[in-house]
Design an enzyme around this catalytic site. Structure first.
Site, PDB file in Angstrom:
ATOM      1  N   ASP A  29      -5.587  -0.885  -4.872  1.00  0.00           N
ATOM      2  CA  ASP A  29      -4.712  -0.245  -3.886  1.00  0.00           C
ATOM      3  C   ASP A  29      -5.095  -0.804  -2.514  1.00  0.00           C
ATOM      4  O   ASP A  29      -6.274  -0.833  -2.166  1.00  0.00           O
ATOM      5  CB  ASP A  29      -4.907   1.280  -3.945  1.00  0.00           C
ATOM      6  N   ILE A  30      -4.121  -1.277  -1.764  1.00  0.00           N
ATOM      7  CA  ILE A  30      -4.454  -1.907  -0.468  1.00  0.00           C
ATOM      8  C   ILE A  30      -4.846  -0.883   0.592  1.00  0.00           C
ATOM      9  O   ILE A  30      -5.440  -1.249   1.606  1.00  0.00           O
ATOM     10  CB  ILE A  30      -3.321  -2.791   0.124  1.00  0.00           C
ATOM     11  N   GLU A  88       5.446   7.574  -3.738  1.00  0.00           N
ATOM     12  CA  GLU A  88       5.785   6.473  -2.820  1.00  0.00           C
ATOM     13  C   GLU A  88       6.452   5.318  -3.563  1.00  0.00           C
ATOM     14  O   GLU A  88       7.445   4.767  -3.093  1.00  0.00           O
ATOM     15  CB  GLU A  88       4.475   5.995  -2.167  1.00  0.00           C
ATOM     16  N   HIS A  93       2.398   4.371 -12.447  1.00  0.00           N
ATOM     17  CA  HIS A  93       1.042   3.880 -12.169  1.00  0.00           C
ATOM     18  C   HIS A  93       0.035   5.004 -12.260  1.00  0.00           C
ATOM     19  O   HIS A  93       0.344   6.156 -11.981  1.00  0.00           O
ATOM     20  CB  HIS A  93       0.953   3.176 -10.810  1.00  0.00           C
ATOM     21  N   HIS A  95      -3.688   6.040 -10.762  1.00  0.00           N
ATOM     22  CA  HIS A  95      -4.726   5.773  -9.765  1.00  0.00           C
ATOM     23  C   HIS A  95      -6.087   6.013 -10.411  1.00  0.00           C
ATOM     24  O   HIS A  95      -6.308   7.076 -11.009  1.00  0.00           O
ATOM     25  CB  HIS A  95      -4.619   6.750  -8.587  1.00  0.00           C
TER      26      HIS A  95
HETATM   27  P1  AMP Z   1       2.175   6.894  -4.998  1.00  0.00           P
HETATM   28  O1  AMP Z   1       3.502   6.289  -5.393  1.00  0.00           O
HETATM   29  O2  AMP Z   1       2.352   8.160  -4.190  1.00  0.00           O
HETATM   30  O3  AMP Z   1       1.255   7.085  -6.177  1.00  0.00           O
HETATM   31  O4  AMP Z   1       1.458   5.873  -3.996  1.00  0.00           O
HETATM   32  C1  AMP Z   1       1.575   4.480  -4.150  1.00  0.00           C
HETATM   33  C2  AMP Z   1       0.253   3.810  -3.866  1.00  0.00           C
HETATM   34  O5  AMP Z   1       0.491   2.392  -3.924  1.00  0.00           O
HETATM   35  C3  AMP Z   1      -0.362   4.093  -2.488  1.00  0.00           C
HETATM   36  O6  AMP Z   1      -1.699   4.534  -2.659  1.00  0.00           O
HETATM   37  C4  AMP Z   1      -0.270   2.752  -1.748  1.00  0.00           C
HETATM   38  O7  AMP Z   1      -1.383   2.529  -0.895  1.00  0.00           O
HETATM   39  C5  AMP Z   1      -0.226   1.754  -2.891  1.00  0.00           C
HETATM   40  N1  AMP Z   1       0.491   0.514  -2.598  1.00  0.00           N
HETATM   41  C6  AMP Z   1       1.745   0.391  -2.086  1.00  0.00           C
HETATM   42  N2  AMP Z   1       2.084  -0.911  -1.975  1.00  0.00           N
HETATM   43  C7  AMP Z   1       1.022  -1.622  -2.430  1.00  0.00           C
HETATM   44  C8  AMP Z   1       0.755  -3.013  -2.586  1.00  0.00           C
HETATM   45  N3  AMP Z   1       1.647  -3.946  -2.233  1.00  0.00           N
HETATM   46  N4  AMP Z   1      -0.458  -3.387  -3.088  1.00  0.00           N
HETATM   47  C9  AMP Z   1      -1.368  -2.462  -3.443  1.00  0.00           C
HETATM   48  N5  AMP Z   1      -1.170  -1.135  -3.341  1.00  0.00           N
HETATM   49  C10 AMP Z   1       0.002  -0.714  -2.828  1.00  0.00           C
END
Ligand code: AMP
Length: 131
Positions: A29-30, A88, A93, A95
């Site tokens: 996760d970035i 988001e 996915h 975590h």
């Molecule tokens: P959520 O959909 O609420 O589980 O959150 C999405 C997660 O993806 C967040 O923690 C972001 O920081 C992460 N994220 C979004 N875009 C990227 C990316 N391009 N590379 C890595 N992590 C990402």
């Protein structure tokens, strides 16, 4: 049009790769909540984890388990926390977060912003422990 995580799994958008097989892909996760915070995704486009078929979901959890074991070795922690949000990004996915305390699973707190070289080093370290 493919979503951002599908593009990441296909290598069309760069990511800090941690592990992969023909079905699943794991990357950092970035904006981690703790260093080593990893996302595990199916390569296949599916919005939400619990929309997945039982067999595919079972294989994904087993893959995530292998990633979590590598994560714990790379980032010694009490346990590897597991969370599913998906608020988001609309691509299933999981975590995985190296946890020292429950605070590390607080997704409301200000996220970290590691430098690219820190993320690359973290990904390489996790990859080195992946079996
Ligand atoms: P959520 O959909 O609420 O589980 O959150 C999405 C997660 O993806 C967040 O923690 C972001 O920081 C992460 N994220 C979004 N875009 C990227 C990316 N391009 N590379 C890595 N992590 C990402």
């Amino acid at each position: 049009m493919a979503d951002i995580f599908s593009k990441i799994a296909a290598g069309e958008i760069p990511s800090y790769k941690v592990a992969a097989n023909d079905e699943f892909y794991a990357f950092l996760d970035i904006n981690p909540v703790a260093m080593g915070h990893t996302l595990v995704i199916p390569r296949r486009e599916v919005d939400y984890l619990f929309d997945m078929e039982d067999d595919e979901l079972a294989r994904m959890i087993v893959f995530a388990k292998r990633v979590a074991k590598a994560l714990k070795k790379a980032f010694p922690c009490r346990k590897v926390g597991v969370a599913v949000l998906g608020l988001e990004v609309a691509h299933a996915h999981i975590h995985l977060v190296p946890m020292q305390s429950e605070k590390d699973m607080d997704f409301r707190k200000e996220k970290l912003s590691p430098k690219p070289e820190e993320l690359e080093a973290a990904a390489a370290r996790i990859r080195s422990f992946f079996e």
